[in-house]
Motif scaffolding. Structure first.
Motif, mmCIF file in Angstrom:
data_model
loop_
_atom_site.group_PDB
_atom_site.id
_atom_site.type_symbol
_atom_site.label_atom_id
_atom_site.label_comp_id
_atom_site.label_asym_id
_atom_site.label_seq_id
_atom_site.Cartn_x
_atom_site.Cartn_y
_atom_site.Cartn_z
ATOM 1 N N GLY A 222 0.813 -0.955 0.050
ATOM 2 C CA GLY A 222 -0.057 -0.110 0.017
ATOM 3 C C GLY A 222 0.904 1.103 0.010
ATOM 4 O O GLY A 222 2.313 0.942 0.082
ATOM 5 N N PHE A 223 0.269 2.368 0.141
ATOM 6 C CA PHE A 223 0.839 3.658 0.099
ATOM 7 C C PHE A 223 -0.002 4.846 0.584
ATOM 8 O O PHE A 223 -1.179 4.531 0.606
ATOM 9 C CB PHE A 223 1.545 4.178 -1.259
ATOM 10 C CG PHE A 223 0.554 4.619 -2.204
ATOM 11 C CD1 PHE A 223 0.052 5.811 -2.567
ATOM 12 C CD2 PHE A 223 0.030 3.413 -3.147
ATOM 13 C CE1 PHE A 223 -0.756 5.957 -3.368
ATOM 14 C CE2 PHE A 223 -1.010 3.966 -4.029
ATOM 15 C CZ PHE A 223 -1.415 5.089 -4.241
ATOM 16 N N GLN A 224 0.503 6.001 0.984
ATOM 17 C CA GLN A 224 -0.039 6.934 1.357
ATOM 18 C C GLN A 224 0.404 8.297 0.861
ATOM 19 O O GLN A 224 1.702 8.375 0.788
ATOM 20 C CB GLN A 224 -0.238 7.007 3.144
ATOM 21 C CG GLN A 224 -1.168 8.255 3.368
ATOM 22 C CD GLN A 224 -1.430 8.108 4.914
ATOM 23 O OE1 GLN A 224 -1.365 7.186 5.558
ATOM 24 N NE2 GLN A 224 -1.791 9.311 5.490
ATOM 25 N N VAL A 225 -0.245 9.081 0.510
ATOM 26 C CA VAL A 225 0.115 10.576 -0.075
ATOM 27 C C VAL A 225 -0.965 11.385 0.095
ATOM 28 O O VAL A 225 -2.223 11.316 0.014
ATOM 29 C CB VAL A 225 0.567 10.431 -1.575
ATOM 30 C CG1 VAL A 225 -0.692 9.998 -2.457
ATOM 31 C CG2 VAL A 225 1.416 11.613 -2.111
ATOM 32 N N ALA A 226 -0.513 12.688 0.225
ATOM 33 C CA ALA A 226 -1.677 13.647 0.660
ATOM 34 C C ALA A 226 -2.552 13.196 1.564
ATOM 35 O O ALA A 226 -2.022 12.967 2.788
ATOM 36 C CB ALA A 226 -2.281 14.236 -0.678
ATOM 37 N N ASP A 227 -3.966 13.084 1.515
ATOM 38 C CA ASP A 227 -4.795 12.638 2.434
ATOM 39 C C ASP A 227 -5.502 11.694 1.973
ATOM 40 O O ASP A 227 -6.463 11.153 2.497
ATOM 41 C CB ASP A 227 -5.909 14.026 2.807
ATOM 42 C CG ASP A 227 -6.654 14.100 1.830
ATOM 43 O OD1 ASP A 227 -6.078 13.900 0.575
ATOM 44 O OD2 ASP A 227 -7.769 14.727 2.045
ATOM 45 N N GLU A 228 -4.687 10.582 1.241
ATOM 46 C CA GLU A 228 -5.099 9.285 0.658
ATOM 47 C C GLU A 228 -4.397 8.409 0.778
ATOM 48 O O GLU A 228 -3.259 8.196 0.835
ATOM 49 C CB GLU A 228 -5.344 9.574 -0.789
ATOM 50 C CG GLU A 228 -6.382 10.840 -1.125
ATOM 51 C CD GLU A 228 -6.540 11.111 -2.687
ATOM 52 O OE1 GLU A 228 -6.059 10.120 -3.530
ATOM 53 O OE2 GLU A 228 -7.036 11.887 -3.190
#
Length: 425
Positions: free
Chosen positions: A84-90
């Motif tokens: 998985g990944f996370q970037v900005a508010d997502e």
């Protein structure tokens, strides 16, 4: 070559030049569309690696992402490569999920009531994370799929539309799934009956469930709302009116002047959700006008008469313009291009022709309408290209309208060029 022909050809060359410039500009500044933001990826070993992710505010769930770590190397990851990944508010979770593949657009529905499933490796976007979680997938056909986490298994919330005769029927299996999934709240059974299969209402259902249970949500993805921006504009319009006839019509032979006039209006730009505000609908209420004149002399060798026609045409319009815009958000100087339609209603009219007939030494003057049954309602095609800086923008726009002649024997074209300065409120 007449002035009208020269004008039309010039406008065509300008329009072609703008398309070429826009294409070159887009190609040369493609890297400027990259939008690296702080984020992290999660490996299959559950390690978190921080870096920069090219965030595109995806409308369709991404199939892969571009990541830059501490070594400054750009690496592309798909849903098989990472957890998985996370970037900005997502936050996105890699998963193998079941998708429903039946047609969903109204004009594509069929009478097959059964679900049709396939499996795919995807990045699911987390909408709600908590005691009960909700995930979302918009696939490459722009079809929405929603998932709940039951134990360690992601289950598709099942929904389908199909035809029964001429009626569109909804299979709302997802409502039963949700009633069972959230059954430890007494109010859920009533709530799910009024919950459509879309991101906003499903997210609200899970939020109400958390309040019912008195539990805190770990993460809530705010559902993006449509953004509107209002503005005013003013500028210069250049109008060239031309006529074509299947029989003799004096206007067809006249070299009419080009009219230069002021134009102004109000705008409401509606940005399509997500995709970094690259696409928008530009709506305008505008005023524009023109006044042209011309003349032609006809020598009749049969009866030795000379007829001189002199025409004055002027129309003022209230217009509704609607354009689809692509906004290229370069850092230094953002530009935009749009295409759409104009609809104008004439609020004032000058429609006069003088016919001076000279036979031997006798001259008489006949006053008449230049265009019989002149069209009040004009429609046109629009194309525009402009640059924007903060709240200000400059635009070069072309319009080709159907003019004022509405009869079968006489047709017309109204070709306009606009130089517009706008201010966003």
């Amino acid at each position: 070559m007449s002035k009208s022909t020269v004008f039309v050809q010039t406008m065509k060359r300008l329009a072609l030049s703008l398309v070429v410039i826009a294409t070159i500009g887009f190609s040369s500044t493609l890297n400027a569309q990259q939008n690296y933001q702080p984020g992290f990826i999660i490996t299959h070993d559950n390690d978190t690696i921080r870096g920069q992710i090219d965030y595109q505010n995806w409308v369709i769930n991404p199939k892969s992402i571009d990541f830059i770590g501490t070594d400054r190397r750009e690496i592309s990851f798909n849903s098989l490569d990472i957890s998985g990944f996370q970037v900005a508010d997502e936050f996105y979770l890699s998963a193998v999920v079941q998708i429903e593949t039946s047609p969903y657009l109204v004009n594509e529905l069929n009478d097959v009531a059964q679900f049709r499933f396939d499996q795919k490796f995807v990045f699911l976007q987390a909408q709600i994370l908590g005691e009960k979680s909700l995930y979302h997938l918009k696939d490459e056909t722009a079809k929405d799929h929603f998932y709940i986490l039951v134990g360690n298994e992601l289950q598709l919330l099942r929904y389908k539309r199909y035809l029964s005769g001429r009626l569109a029927i909804e299979n709302k299996t997802y409502q039963g799934q949700l009633a069972n999934y959230l059954s430890d709240c007494d109010k859920v059974a009533g709530w799910v009956k009024n919950t459509p299969y879309n991101k906003r209402y499903l997210s609200e259902l899970f939020e109400k469930y958390a309040r019912c249970k008195g539990t805190e949500l770990q993460f809530t993805k705010e559902v993006e709302k449509i953004k509107s921006r209002f503005g005013v504009y003013a500028g210069l319009s250049m109008t060239n009116l031309s006529f074509n006839s299947i029989a003799f019509e004096p206007l067809d032979f006249m070299d009419l002047t080009t009219s230069s006039d002021l134009t102004f209006g109000f705008s409401a730009e509606i940005f399509i959700a997500r995709n970094l505000e690259r696409w928008s609908i530009q709506n305008e209420l505008a005023y524009s006008s023109y006044t042209v004149s011309g003349g032609v002399t006809i020598n009749n060798t049969t009866n030795f008469s000379v007829i001189t026609y002199t025409a004055d045409l002027g129309f003022s319009y209230i217009k509704m313009n609607n354009m689809l815009r692509y906004n290229h958000n370069m850092k230094l100087l953002p530009f935009f291009a749009g295409i759409g339609f104009s609809n104008g209603y004439a609020i004032s009219e000058l429609n006069e022709m003088d016919r001076e007939i000279t036979l031997f030494n006798n001259t008489r003057l006949v006053e008449e309408e230049a265009v019989l049954n002149a069209r009040k309602y004009e429609q046109g095609l629009l194309f525009g290209f402009g640059i924007r800086r903060d709240r200000y923008s400059m635009e070069l726009r072309f319009e080709r309208g159907n003019g004022v002649a509405s009869g079968s024997a006489l047709s017309s074209d109204a070709n306009r060029t606009f130089f517009i300065a706008s201010y966003r409120l």
